[in-house]
Design a protein around this motif. Structure first.
Motif, PDB file in Angstrom:
ATOM      1  N   ASP A 108       0.856  -1.194   0.000  1.00  0.00           N
ATOM      2  CA  ASP A 108       0.000   0.000   0.000  1.00  0.00           C
ATOM      3  C   ASP A 108       0.895   1.248   0.000  1.00  0.00           C
ATOM      4  O   ASP A 108       0.864   2.080   0.902  1.00  0.00           O
ATOM      5  CB  ASP A 108      -0.947   0.006   1.208  1.00  0.00           C
ATOM      6  N   LEU A 109       1.679   1.369  -1.058  1.00  0.00           N
ATOM      7  CA  LEU A 109       2.728   2.383  -1.105  1.00  0.00           C
ATOM      8  C   LEU A 109       2.212   3.813  -1.129  1.00  0.00           C
ATOM      9  O   LEU A 109       2.803   4.703  -0.540  1.00  0.00           O
ATOM     10  CB  LEU A 109       3.599   2.149  -2.348  1.00  0.00           C
ATOM     11  N   ALA A 110       1.133   4.063  -1.858  1.00  0.00           N
ATOM     12  CA  ALA A 110       0.691   5.436  -2.057  1.00  0.00           C
ATOM     13  C   ALA A 110      -0.821   5.502  -2.042  1.00  0.00           C
ATOM     14  O   ALA A 110      -1.498   4.604  -2.552  1.00  0.00           O
ATOM     15  CB  ALA A 110       1.230   5.979  -3.384  1.00  0.00           C
ATOM     16  N   VAL A 227       4.697   0.529  12.428  1.00  0.00           N
ATOM     17  CA  VAL A 227       3.317   0.309  11.993  1.00  0.00           C
ATOM     18  C   VAL A 227       3.305  -0.741  10.885  1.00  0.00           C
ATOM     19  O   VAL A 227       4.305  -0.958  10.208  1.00  0.00           O
ATOM     20  CB  VAL A 227       2.671   1.620  11.487  1.00  0.00           C
ATOM     21  N   PRO A 228       2.157  -1.415  10.677  1.00  0.00           N
ATOM     22  CA  PRO A 228       2.115  -2.504   9.700  1.00  0.00           C
ATOM     23  C   PRO A 228       1.890  -2.058   8.262  1.00  0.00           C
ATOM     24  O   PRO A 228       2.108  -2.841   7.343  1.00  0.00           O
ATOM     25  CB  PRO A 228       0.933  -3.352  10.182  1.00  0.00           C
ATOM     26  N   THR A 229       1.423  -0.822   8.043  1.00  0.00           N
ATOM     27  CA  THR A 229       1.106  -0.385   6.687  1.00  0.00           C
ATOM     28  C   THR A 229       1.600   1.036   6.450  1.00  0.00           C
ATOM     29  O   THR A 229       1.696   1.847   7.385  1.00  0.00           O
ATOM     30  CB  THR A 229      -0.412  -0.411   6.425  1.00  0.00           C
ATOM     31  N   PHE A 230       1.884   1.344   5.182  1.00  0.00           N
ATOM     32  CA  PHE A 230       2.278   2.702   4.820  1.00  0.00           C
ATOM     33  C   PHE A 230       1.133   3.687   5.027  1.00  0.00           C
ATOM     34  O   PHE A 230       1.344   4.863   5.308  1.00  0.00           O
ATOM     35  CB  PHE A 230       2.729   2.738   3.348  1.00  0.00           C
ATOM     36  N   GLY A 231      -0.097   3.201   4.882  1.00  0.00           N
ATOM     37  CA  GLY A 231      -1.248   4.073   5.017  1.00  0.00           C
ATOM     38  C   GLY A 231      -1.419   4.669   6.403  1.00  0.00           C
ATOM     39  O   GLY A 231      -2.141   5.663   6.563  1.00  0.00           O
ATOM     40  N   ALA A 232      -0.765   4.079   7.405  1.00  0.00           N
ATOM     41  CA  ALA A 232      -0.890   4.590   8.767  1.00  0.00           C
ATOM     42  C   ALA A 232       0.053   5.753   9.052  1.00  0.00           C
ATOM     43  O   ALA A 232      -0.093   6.444  10.068  1.00  0.00           O
ATOM     44  CB  ALA A 232      -0.609   3.463   9.768  1.00  0.00           C
ATOM     45  N   VAL A 250       5.509   7.287  -1.449  1.00  0.00           N
ATOM     46  CA  VAL A 250       4.574   6.893  -0.401  1.00  0.00           C
ATOM     47  C   VAL A 250       3.672   8.045   0.031  1.00  0.00           C
ATOM     48  O   VAL A 250       2.461   7.883   0.168  1.00  0.00           O
ATOM     49  CB  VAL A 250       5.332   6.317   0.816  1.00  0.00           C
ATOM     50  N   LEU A 251       4.257   9.225   0.252  1.00  0.00           N
ATOM     51  CA  LEU A 251       3.486  10.315   0.848  1.00  0.00           C
ATOM     52  C   LEU A 251       3.299  11.522  -0.057  1.00  0.00           C
ATOM     53  O   LEU A 251       2.719  12.526   0.368  1.00  0.00           O
ATOM     54  CB  LEU A 251       4.145  10.760   2.161  1.00  0.00           C
ATOM     55  N   ALA A 252       3.742  11.444  -1.299  1.00  0.00           N
ATOM     56  CA  ALA A 252       3.602  12.587  -2.202  1.00  0.00           C
ATOM     57  C   ALA A 252       2.138  13.009  -2.347  1.00  0.00           C
ATOM     58  O   ALA A 252       1.825  14.205  -2.389  1.00  0.00           O
ATOM     59  CB  ALA A 252       4.195  12.249  -3.570  1.00  0.00           C
ATOM     60  N   ASP A 253       1.235  12.038  -2.397  1.00  0.00           N
ATOM     61  CA  ASP A 253      -0.192  12.350  -2.554  1.00  0.00           C
ATOM     62  C   ASP A 253      -0.841  12.840  -1.266  1.00  0.00           C
ATOM     63  O   ASP A 253      -1.904  13.465  -1.315  1.00  0.00           O
ATOM     64  CB  ASP A 253      -0.961  11.102  -3.014  1.00  0.00           C
ATOM     65  N   ALA A 254      -0.229  12.534  -0.124  1.00  0.00           N
ATOM     66  CA  ALA A 254      -0.887  12.778   1.163  1.00  0.00           C
ATOM     67  C   ALA A 254      -0.437  14.058   1.852  1.00  0.00           C
ATOM     68  O   ALA A 254      -1.030  14.464   2.847  1.00  0.00           O
ATOM     69  CB  ALA A 254      -0.631  11.592   2.089  1.00  0.00           C
ATOM     70  N   MET A 255       0.594  14.713   1.345  1.00  0.00           N
ATOM     71  CA  MET A 255       1.195  15.824   2.075  1.00  0.00           C
ATOM     72  C   MET A 255       0.215  16.970   2.317  1.00  0.00           C
ATOM     73  O   MET A 255       0.071  17.472   3.433  1.00  0.00           O
ATOM     74  CB  MET A 255       2.430  16.323   1.326  1.00  0.00           C
TER      75      MET A 255
END
Length: 314
Positions: A108-110, A227-232, A250-255
């Motif tokens: 769950d990279l991105a 943590v178990p997932t990148f989404g966390a 991983v976090l480019a979309d979430a910043m």
């Protein structure tokens, strides 16, 4: 549990078992399969005897599965789908009419990766079904056997015979934290080492490139949370003083959504090359070729956006 004699196992019993697990009812299973209830009950009894487990027990008017049955159905389903594919007549793959089910092993990279993938697939193949799972120790064996149609993995992971792969790109690294993080006033190696980090325990059988690179630079990462997932990661960074050193993908979309910022890693972390892997037997399978094109297109697009982020980091 006694040893199973595979010569005495009837494949039809496993097909019936899968339907029973879906329906939770002998009568509904009998109706779906066009058999009598007594025939279904008798078949279930045979399978119980063969496997040495009650499998499904009637509780409150519904058949409830045993723990073994819950594990078994997860293993049986992909095997049955593989058999169906092998025995199905060879036909040209038509995405717009296909209702084929594909199984992908992708971290769950991105946040945007799977929404973009499903949008891409539904545009051309609205009836296709995807099963998404995260890679695990057994994944490459499942790929070799054709039970997983495509997997995204680090190139460094050893691949068994029967697995084909191509490099899809490389992941570059960055450090992420909330926009008002105290470390930003004097960002550097000392700040990186001083603050606690959140890391993702992916279960890969490989050493963390970040940990190895930090050690070579004479630094030690202070891990505050695994943590178990990148989404966390993103919500944790937004509400704590933790830092995360991750591929920019991983976090480019979430910043923006989580009020995060990024900085360059204050030491050299080698880029991590990733491959798209599949069963060598399915290299020329039209359906699998189409799936790999879809997945590759989306992953490369996500990597392009992450590369733009890296260009603007200080």
């Amino acid at each position: 549990m006694h040893k199973i004699d595979l010569r005495r196992i009837d494949l039809n019993l496993l097909l019936l078992f899968e339907v029973l697990m879906q329906q939770g009812s002998v009568s509904k299973t009998a109706e779906q399969l066009g058999r009598t209830q007594s025939a279904v009950s008798h078949a279930l009894g045979r399978l119980r005897q063969q496997l040495g487990d009650p499998l499904l027990v009637k509780v409150g008017g519904r058949m409830q599965p045993s723990p073994y049955a819950l594990d078994l159905v997860q293993e049986v389903r992909p095997i049955l789908r593989s058999i169906e594919r092998v025995l199905s007549p060879r036909e040209a793959f038509e995405p717009h009419t296909s209702d084929r089910e594909f199984r992908l092993a992708v971290p769950d990279l991105a946040m945007g990766l799977f929404p973009r993938l499903i949008s891409r697939i539904q545009r051309d193949a609205p009836q296709v079904v995807l099963q998404w799972e995260t890679p695990r120790s057994q994944t490459l064996l499942d790929v070799a056997e054709g039970q997983v149609d495509a997997a995204l993995l680090p190139e460094s992971v050893k691949r068994p015979e029967g697995v084909a792969a191509e490099v899809i790109g490389q992941f570059e690294w960055a450090c992420f934290m909330r926009e008002d993080h105290p470390s930003l006033s004097a960002w550097g190696a000392a700040s990186w080492a001083a603050w606690p980090h959140v890391v993702v325990g992916t279960g890969d059988q490989m050493r963390s490139p970040v940990g190895s690179a930090a050690q070579e630079a004479g630094l030690k990462r202070r891990i505050g949370l695994t943590v178990p997932t990148f989404g966390a990661v993103a919500p944790l960074l937004a509400h704590s003083d933790m830092i995360a050193t991750l591929p920019t993908l991983v976090l480019a979309d979430a910043m923006q959504s989580f009020g995060l910022t990024a900085r360059r890693v204050p030491f050299k972390v080698p880029a991590m090359r990733h491959v798209l892997a599949w069963s060598a037997r399915l290299t020329n399978d039209p359906a699998c070729l189409w799936l790999r094109d879809c997945l590759g297109e989306v992953v490369v697009g996500q990597m392009g956006g992450a590369a733009k982020l890296l260009d603007h980091l200080t």
